[in-house]
Design an enzyme around this catalytic site. Structure first.
Site, short mmCIF file in Angstrom:
data_model
loop_
_atom_site.label_atom_id
_atom_site.label_comp_id
_atom_site.label_asym_id
_atom_site.label_seq_id
_atom_site.Cartn_x
_atom_site.Cartn_y
_atom_site.Cartn_z
N SER A 149 0.82 -1.21 0.00
CA SER A 149 0.00 0.00 0.00
C SER A 149 0.85 1.26 0.00
O SER A 149 0.33 2.36 -0.20
CB SER A 149 -0.91 0.02 1.23
OG SER A 149 -0.13 0.01 2.43
N HIS A 170 -3.27 -3.53 -5.59
CA HIS A 170 -3.57 -3.12 -4.22
C HIS A 170 -5.05 -3.27 -3.89
O HIS A 170 -5.88 -2.51 -4.37
CB HIS A 170 -3.12 -1.67 -4.00
CG HIS A 170 -3.34 -1.18 -2.60
ND1 HIS A 170 -3.71 0.11 -2.30
CD2 HIS A 170 -3.26 -1.84 -1.41
CE1 HIS A 170 -3.85 0.23 -0.99
NE2 HIS A 170 -3.58 -0.94 -0.43
N GLU A 182 -6.54 -1.06 -6.84
CA GLU A 182 -5.65 -0.15 -7.56
C GLU A 182 -4.64 -1.00 -8.34
O GLU A 182 -3.92 -1.80 -7.74
CB GLU A 182 -4.92 0.77 -6.60
CG GLU A 182 -5.82 1.78 -5.92
CD GLU A 182 -5.12 2.64 -4.89
OE1 GLU A 182 -5.44 3.83 -4.79
OE2 GLU A 182 -4.24 2.11 -4.17
N ASN A 220 -4.25 6.14 -0.72
CA ASN A 220 -3.38 6.51 0.40
C ASN A 220 -2.68 7.84 0.19
O ASN A 220 -2.37 8.55 1.15
CB ASN A 220 -2.36 5.40 0.68
CG ASN A 220 -2.97 4.26 1.47
OD1 ASN A 220 -4.00 4.43 2.11
ND2 ASN A 220 -2.36 3.09 1.42
#
Length: 314
Positions: A149, A170, A182, A220
């Site tokens: 991540s 991800h 992702e 993130n």
């Protein structure tokens, strides 16, 4: 003439589509490295959508716990999916579990797999060592993907000789529920690999989004600076953590405030991500460490999992 032209265009278009389709990789056999929450979740959704899955971890005890967690999760899914048909629910669970094998020897499994998804500890050295070893045993066509991540996919891929067959994949926790994936394309990832992973994500029932290999990818990269800015607001004494949480829930419509979310994610996890980004870009104000978070982590007040973080939990 117009008819001939249309026929020619259709023929070329059809041939191009078939050619592009033929180039994509169909992932039938998937190996998941790491039997934790993320790895087990990935194994579950892959097996539930018709893939043969090998789940790998260091010990049989860990794998037994993983399998137990997968079965419990599957029964919850089946109860909702087959509410009116308990027999079908049981069959769904048994069929999915029968598609998952386990092993403590990754090298012996990857030689016959189409896709390896790594979901182990967020440590670059450990990940690169793992992939460097698997690279020697995996078949030529096998694609590697990391579920990291926060770490740079390119740095992990460089440990192998298959940078063109390496990407980020991800998932989000809990994997069986969260729809987003992702798909991270590095400068070396081939278009064939990228498109194949986008298609694979869709077969899992997920909604894939693509992103370049930038720190934190999409979610993130936006989420962690937001959490850190909330902490800085509190550190400066501009507002209490309770009021900041209330403001973001009531004013922005967020289900959790930033302090509640940081406690849920884990202060150690958030700190690890920020520290890694800070090392890469020391001058970036978004990546500056937080004294109060560093203090809480040092005191092992990591959030809900330890009973105390920014808030106390019983």
């Amino acid at each position: 003439m117009a008819f001939v032209t249309r026929q020619f265009v259709r023929s070329v278009s059809s041939s191009s589509t078939a050619s592009a389709s033929a180039k994509k990789i169909i992932f039938k056999h998937v190996t998941v490295i790491g039997g934790g929450l993320m790895g087990a979740g990935i194994a579950q959704v892959a097996a539930a959508t018709g893939h043969k899955v090998a789940l790998v971890d260091q010990t049989e005890d860990i794998l037994a716990e993983s399998r137990k967690g997968i079965e419990e999760s599957l029964r919850k899914v089946a109860k909702k999916k087959f509410a009116e048909n308990p027999k079908a629910a049981d069959e769904f669970v048994e069929k999915t579990l029968s598609s998952i094998s386990t092993s403590t020897d990754a090298a012996s499994v990857v030689h016959s797999t189409d896709l390896v998804v790594e979901a182990i500890i967020e440590n670059l050295k450990v990940k690169t060592e793992l992939f460097a070893r698997l690279d020697k045993f995996a078949a030529e066509h096998t694609v590697f993907a990391s579920n990291t991540s926060s770490l740079q996919i390119t740095s992990i891929a460089n440990a192998t000789t298959r940078q063109d067959r390496f990407a980020g994949l991800h998932f989000f926790n809990p994997v069986p529920i969260m729809k987003l994936v992702e798909v991270i394309k590095t400068p070396m990832t081939s278009q064939k690999t990228f498109e194949s992973l986008m298609d694979f994500s869709k077969t899992l029932g997920k909604h894939p989004v693509s992103c370049k290999d930038t720190p934190g990818f999409i979610v993130n990269r936006l989420l962690v600076p937001y959490l850190m800015e909330a902490i800085r607001l509190y550190e400066r004494g501009d507002a209490s953590k309770e009021d900041i949480d209330s403001a973001m829930k009531l004013g922005a419509g967020y289900p959790m405030g930033p302090f509640e979310l940081t406690d849920y994610v884990g202060l150690d996890t958030t700190k690890f991500i920020v520290d890694g980004w800070h090392e890469m870009d020391v001058q970036n104000p978004l990546f500056q460490p937080s004294p109060i978070m560093n203090k809480l982590v040092a005191e092992n007040k990591l959030g809900k999992k330890t009973g105390e973080g920014f808030y106390k939990y019983k």
